[in-house]
Structures are given as C-alpha cells and as structure tokens.
Design a protein around this motif. Structure first.
Motif, PDB file in Angstrom:
ATOM      1  N   ALA A 101       0.823  -1.208   0.000  1.00 15.28           N
ATOM      2  CA  ALA A 101       0.000   0.000   0.000  1.00 15.28           C
ATOM      3  C   ALA A 101       0.861   1.264   0.000  1.00 15.28           C
ATOM      4  N   CYS A 102       2.018   1.195   0.664  1.00 15.50           N
ATOM      5  CA  CYS A 102       2.927   2.356   0.652  1.00 15.50           C
ATOM      6  C   CYS A 102       3.339   2.704  -0.774  1.00 15.50           C
ATOM      7  N   TYR A 103       3.447   1.686  -1.618  1.00 15.63           N
ATOM      8  CA  TYR A 103       3.938   1.898  -2.974  1.00 15.63           C
ATOM      9  C   TYR A 103       2.858   2.456  -3.903  1.00 15.63           C
ATOM     10  N   VAL A 104       1.605   2.481  -3.449  1.00 14.03           N
ATOM     11  CA  VAL A 104       0.523   3.036  -4.248  1.00 14.03           C
ATOM     12  C   VAL A 104       0.523   4.561  -4.184  1.00 14.03           C
ATOM     13  N   VAL A 105       1.283   5.131  -3.260  1.00 17.05           N
ATOM     14  CA  VAL A 105       1.428   6.586  -3.160  1.00 17.05           C
ATOM     15  C   VAL A 105       2.743   6.951  -3.846  1.00 17.05           C
ATOM     16  N   PRO A 106       2.683   7.534  -5.050  1.00 20.78           N
ATOM     17  CA  PRO A 106       3.906   7.730  -5.846  1.00 20.78           C
ATOM     18  C   PRO A 106       5.025   8.455  -5.125  1.00 20.78           C
ATOM     19  N   GLN A 107       4.716   9.548  -4.399  1.00 23.43           N
ATOM     20  CA  GLN A 107       5.812  10.260  -3.757  1.00 23.43           C
ATOM     21  C   GLN A 107       6.431   9.454  -2.624  1.00 23.43           C
ATOM     22  N   VAL A 108       5.641   8.599  -1.981  1.00 21.73           N
ATOM     23  CA  VAL A 108       6.179   7.719  -0.941  1.00 21.73           C
ATOM     24  C   VAL A 108       7.065   6.649  -1.561  1.00 21.73           C
ATOM     25  N   ALA A 109       6.627   6.099  -2.687  1.00 21.78           N
ATOM     26  CA  ALA A 109       7.451   5.114  -3.396  1.00 21.78           C
ATOM     27  C   ALA A 109       8.788   5.724  -3.788  1.00 21.78           C
ATOM     28  N   LYS A 110       8.765   6.974  -4.229  1.00 21.05           N
ATOM     29  CA  LYS A 110      10.010   7.666  -4.600  1.00 21.05           C
ATOM     30  C   LYS A 110      10.919   7.820  -3.378  1.00 21.05           C
ATOM     31  N   LEU A 111      10.331   8.184  -2.252  1.00 17.68           N
ATOM     32  CA  LEU A 111      11.127   8.366  -1.035  1.00 17.68           C
ATOM     33  C   LEU A 111      11.696   7.036  -0.543  1.00 17.68           C
ATOM     34  N   LEU A 112      10.905   5.975  -0.613  1.00 16.54           N
ATOM     35  CA  LEU A 112      11.416   4.669  -0.203  1.00 16.54           C
ATOM     36  C   LEU A 112      12.557   4.221  -1.105  1.00 16.54           C
ATOM     37  N   SER A 113      12.467   4.563  -2.380  1.00 21.47           N
ATOM     38  CA  SER A 113      13.574   4.275  -3.283  1.00 21.47           C
ATOM     39  C   SER A 113      14.816   5.047  -2.864  1.00 21.47           C
ATOM     40  N   ALA A 114      14.611   6.254  -2.364  1.00 22.14           N
ATOM     41  CA  ALA A 114      15.730   7.108  -1.977  1.00 22.14           C
ATOM     42  C   ALA A 114      16.447   6.606  -0.729  1.00 22.14           C
ATOM     43  N   THR A 115      15.729   5.937   0.143  1.00 22.77           N
ATOM     44  CA  THR A 115      16.302   5.572   1.433  1.00 22.77           C
ATOM     45  C   THR A 115      17.472   4.612   1.307  1.00 22.77           C
ATOM     46  N   LEU A 237     -11.110   5.118  15.432  1.00 21.84           N
ATOM     47  CA  LEU A 237     -11.080   4.366  14.180  1.00 21.84           C
ATOM     48  C   LEU A 237     -11.947   5.028  13.113  1.00 21.84           C
ATOM     49  N   ASP A 238     -13.049   5.644  13.506  1.00 27.72           N
ATOM     50  CA  ASP A 238     -13.903   6.327  12.528  1.00 27.72           C
ATOM     51  C   ASP A 238     -13.181   7.515  11.911  1.00 27.72           C
ATOM     52  N   ASP A 239     -12.503   8.305  12.743  1.00 27.27           N
ATOM     53  CA  ASP A 239     -11.740   9.445  12.223  1.00 27.27           C
ATOM     54  C   ASP A 239     -10.565   8.966  11.386  1.00 27.27           C
ATOM     55  N   ALA A 240      -9.966   7.851  11.793  1.00 27.69           N
ATOM     56  CA  ALA A 240      -8.849   7.291  11.017  1.00 27.69           C
ATOM     57  C   ALA A 240      -9.322   6.900   9.624  1.00 27.69           C
ATOM     58  N   ARG A 241     -10.515   6.333   9.538  1.00 30.52           N
ATOM     59  CA  ARG A 241     -11.068   5.968   8.237  1.00 30.52           C
ATOM     60  C   ARG A 241     -11.237   7.198   7.355  1.00 30.52           C
ATOM     61  N   ARG A 242     -11.750   8.280   7.928  1.00 33.32           N
ATOM     62  CA  ARG A 242     -11.948   9.498   7.133  1.00 33.32           C
ATOM     63  C   ARG A 242     -10.620  10.065   6.660  1.00 33.32           C
ATOM     64  N   PHE A 243      -9.603  10.037   7.529  1.00 34.67           N
ATOM     65  CA  PHE A 243      -8.290  10.534   7.132  1.00 34.67           C
ATOM     66  C   PHE A 243      -7.719   9.685   6.000  1.00 34.67           C
ATOM     67  N   LEU A 244      -7.736   8.360   6.162  1.00 35.65           N
ATOM     68  CA  LEU A 244      -7.131   7.488   5.169  1.00 35.65           C
ATOM     69  C   LEU A 244      -7.851   7.594   3.830  1.00 35.65           C
ATOM     70  N   ASP A 245      -9.167   7.684   3.857  1.00 35.79           N
ATOM     71  CA  ASP A 245      -9.909   7.834   2.607  1.00 35.79           C
ATOM     72  C   ASP A 245      -9.480   9.095   1.864  1.00 35.79           C
ATOM     73  N   LEU A 246      -9.417  10.217   2.581  1.00 33.93           N
ATOM     74  CA  LEU A 246      -9.039  11.472   1.942  1.00 33.93           C
ATOM     75  C   LEU A 246      -7.593  11.432   1.469  1.00 33.93           C
ATOM     76  N   TYR A 247      -6.719  10.867   2.280  1.00 31.02           N
ATOM     77  CA  TYR A 247      -5.302  10.775   1.916  1.00 31.02           C
ATOM     78  C   TYR A 247      -5.117   9.979   0.635  1.00 31.02           C
ATOM     79  N   MET A 248      -5.777   8.854   0.536  1.00 29.97           N
ATOM     80  CA  MET A 248      -5.613   8.015  -0.640  1.00 29.97           C
ATOM     81  C   MET A 248      -6.226   8.649  -1.882  1.00 29.97           C
ATOM     82  N   VAL A 249      -7.366   9.325  -1.737  1.00 28.81           N
ATOM     83  CA  VAL A 249      -7.952  10.018  -2.883  1.00 28.81           C
ATOM     84  C   VAL A 249      -7.022  11.118  -3.372  1.00 28.81           C
ATOM     85  N   ARG A 250      -6.351  11.769  -2.445  1.00 29.66           N
ATOM     86  CA  ARG A 250      -5.437  12.856  -2.814  1.00 29.66           C
ATOM     87  C   ARG A 250      -4.192  12.361  -3.542  1.00 29.66           C
ATOM     88  N   HIS A 251      -3.720  11.154  -3.196  1.00 23.68           N
ATOM     89  CA  HIS A 251      -2.374  10.791  -3.645  1.00 23.68           C
ATOM     90  C   HIS A 251      -2.225   9.453  -4.353  1.00 23.68           C
TER      91      HIS A 251
END
Length: 387
Positions: A101-115, A237-251
């Motif tokens: 799932a980390c790799y589905v966020v392009p900028q995170v995948a780029k950073l993991l490649s950098a590490t 957990l309900d607020d976590a769901r809302r955060f994760l949904d928005l985060y994934m839609v954004r990125h």
C-alpha cells in the motif's frame, strides 16, 4: 475530527522540528560519522550513552528516551495481547497489504527508493521488518528491549532524508511539500494500523472492537515516538477511516517506482516460500488484500491462485476454531505465528542485525534522478484502499 484539503495541505508542509534540527546540526558540525559509529553500541533501552557522543545527539536521545507521558499502559497491554492472539495474521497483513500500500502513493514510493536504493531492497525491507518485530516483543518499552533505540534512529533517518533532498534541490517542494511530511507520516501510521485491521477483516479474522482499538492505539504511541504530530492524528477508528480515505484520494496512483518496489517485494517473498510451486500465492495474496485497482497499478500479476486465495478466510476460520476450543491448539498457533515472523525476518536479514544509520549522502543510483513530478489525482468510486 474534520479533515479538509486545506488541513491536509498544511500537513504536507510540516516535517519533524526536533529531529530536523538535530540532523542539521550534526551535518553542520561534521559529526554524522562519529554519531553513526558510536550509536552502533546503543541498541537496547537503558544502555549508557557512549563518551564522545555529540552534544546535540545526546540531548535528542535523552528527550526521546521514553514513550509520551500520555500513554495508557492498560491499552498497551490490550494491544500486546491482541498481537499475540493474531500474530501470524498481523504479520501477513503487514507483509502483503501494508508494505504494498505504501507503494501506491507515488511520492512515498520515490522516497522509499531514496532511502536505500532500488539496488538494495532486502536491506530496506529487513529494516522495516526488524523494527516491527522489536515493537511486538513483550516488554518493548522496558529496559533491555531494542524498540526505543530503533525508533530514535529511524526518526533521525527520516530527518536525514529530508535534509539531503532539500539541500541538494532534488525534491519539488513547491509541488509536493516537505519530503516525509506529516501527512505522509500519518498516512504511513494508517497503513500499519487501520489497513492491518482492514486486512484482518478481509481474511475473515474475528476481532473484538476493544482489541482493534487497542492495536490502533499502540500505533499512535509508535507514531508519536517517530515524530508524528499526534495533535493531527485521528484518535478514533472512525476518524482514522476518514483521514485514510481522503489521503488516498489525494495521492494514490501508479508509478514506475511503486511497480519496481512491488516486484522486488514479491521476489523477496518468493525466496522465502519453499520451492516454486507456491510462488504465485505471493502475488495472489497481495492482490486479494489491496484490491484489483491498486494491484494493477503496482503491476501485480494475475495468477490462477487468485481464486484459491479467496479460500484463505475459511482456512483461518478453521484455525480459529481450533484455537478457541483447545488450549494446546492456541499455544501451538501462537508459537507458529512467532516462528513465522522470525523466519520471515531472518530470511530478509540473512541472520544479521540491521543498524539504522544517518546516511551521509544519497548516491546518484538511489533512484532520485531529479525532482518528482506531481502525479495525477485519481477519483475513485469509493475512497478505500481495498475493493
């Protein structure tokens, strides 16, 4: 708690003030090498800090030597028992859902490649696996454990990546915000907590609400120790769901780095699976847990095992029945989960202890050829990771 585009944009600009200042001073004074050398001898809670340690590092280590004072140890004990009861399932979810799932966020995948670089995937994955194993051990926060020193070093590792990328102008901060920003760190916290719980549900594991909430709480404590601003982190957990949904839609979206990292992950896991006949189950399990859309973005192959894997919940249901009805069965399954985790870790580390160090430079072949372009924003029919 309400999350908006504006509040998420603000989190994209924020890093980790304490760790960033510590790393900046170490580089300014030319003390990074000394710090790395001396800190190899500090790997357990309660170990004395070595003579000659740079003052700024000593101050940082003293300030971060204990969990936050708001920790509810009763909840942490519930989380520990939840992990013991679901050891093998959580390990499966972390390996086959959280990491991809980390790799589905392009900028995170780029950073993991950098590490660590695309050429050394086993080191990166071994460090992640070792960190998780340290966390889930009994007494992770007590004298003699390895978790807190690992968390302190990982926090500085993140700060050093931010330092290098910004100093060398190899990250488009105008378009992407701060590298390893608070938004991405909170997103990572969600991948290793809420997404694990989602995966357990997808695997057909029966969980109490109390246990799930305790497991999520434990990762809030971990996030705090890694420099994540807990004032911005969902507390339920309900607020976590809302955060994760928005985060994934954004990125969320496809990327070359994400597909490459996933291929390396699959290759490593297939090395752990005996023989070659069962190799396709690795791809099938990832596809089952992250969903077809994300799996397609990550270029996870479709295999005949995709259908077979759907029977996993039924098999786990049988194992749960054995566990519930037999104390001996429960003990055996707990031991199996522990041994599975250790086997997977030893396969990745090749029996070595991984040391978390501040990289003195990011080499050209670490996958950072230039600034990372902003990826398109995808609008899904439903804002979830899994389908």
């Amino acid at each position: 708690m309400t999350y908006t585009e504006a509040s998420m944009d603000a989190l994209r600009q924020a890093g980790d003030e304490l760790a960033d200042a510590t790393v900046a001073t170490l580089f300014e004074r030319g003390e990074v090498g000394k710090f790395n050398t001396l800190m190899r001898y500090v790997s357990t809670v309660g170990a004395p800090l070595p003579d000659g340690l740079p003052d700024v590092a000593r101050e940082y280590l003293q300030a971060t030597s204990a969990p936050p004072d708001w920790v509810d140890w009763g909840e942490m004990e519930k989380a520990r028992l939840f992990f013991i009861d679901n050891n093998v399932h959580i390990s499966t979810a972390l390996s086959f859902a959280s990491m991809p799932a980390c790799y589905v966020v392009p900028q995170v995948a780029k950073l993991l490649s950098a590490t660590h670089g695309l050429k050394y995937p086993s080191k990166r994955m071994a460090e992640t696996g070792q960190f998780t194993v340290y966390l889930m051990q009994p007494g992770a926060f007590e004298a003699g454990s390895r978790f807190i020193p690992a968390a302190q070093k990982v926090r500085l590792l993140h700060a050093s990546i931010r330092h290098h990328l910004r100093r060398e102008d190899r990250w488009d901060t105008d378009a992407l915000g701060t590298p390893i920003c608070q938004e991405d760190m909170i997103g990572g916290q969600m991948f290793f907590s809420l997404l694990v719980l989602d995966s357990l549900h997808r695997l057909g594991i029966h969980m109490s609400t109390e246990g799930a909430e305790a497991y999520y709480y434990a990762w809030r404590v971990v996030g705090a120790m890694l420099g994540v601003d807990q004032d911005a982190v969902p507390t339920t957990l309900d607020d976590a769901r809302r955060f994760l949904d928005l985060y994934m839609v954004r990125h969320m979206g496809p990327s070359e780095e994400g597909a490459h990292l996933t291929r390396q992950l699959i290759d490593l896991y297939e090395e752990v699976v005996p023989g070659t006949f069962f190799d396709p189950i690795v791809s099938a399990l990832i596809r089952h847990l992250v969903g077809d859309t994300c799996a397609d973005w990550l270029q996870v192959s479709r295999t005949p095992w995709d259908t077979v894997v759907k029977a996993v919940p039924h098999l786990l249901g049988v194992l749960e029945t054995i566990e519930d009805r037999s104390p001996l069965g429960a003990w055996a399954l707990d031991r199996l989960g522990h041994l599975t985790t250790i086997l997977e870790l030893s396969s990745l580390t090749r029996g070595r202890v991984m040391h978390y160090a501040i990289p003195e430079q990011l080499k050209k072949d670490y996958g950072i050829a230039g600034a990372v372009p902003r990826t398109h924003r995808w609008t899904p029919p439903a804002a979830t990771v899994s389908e």
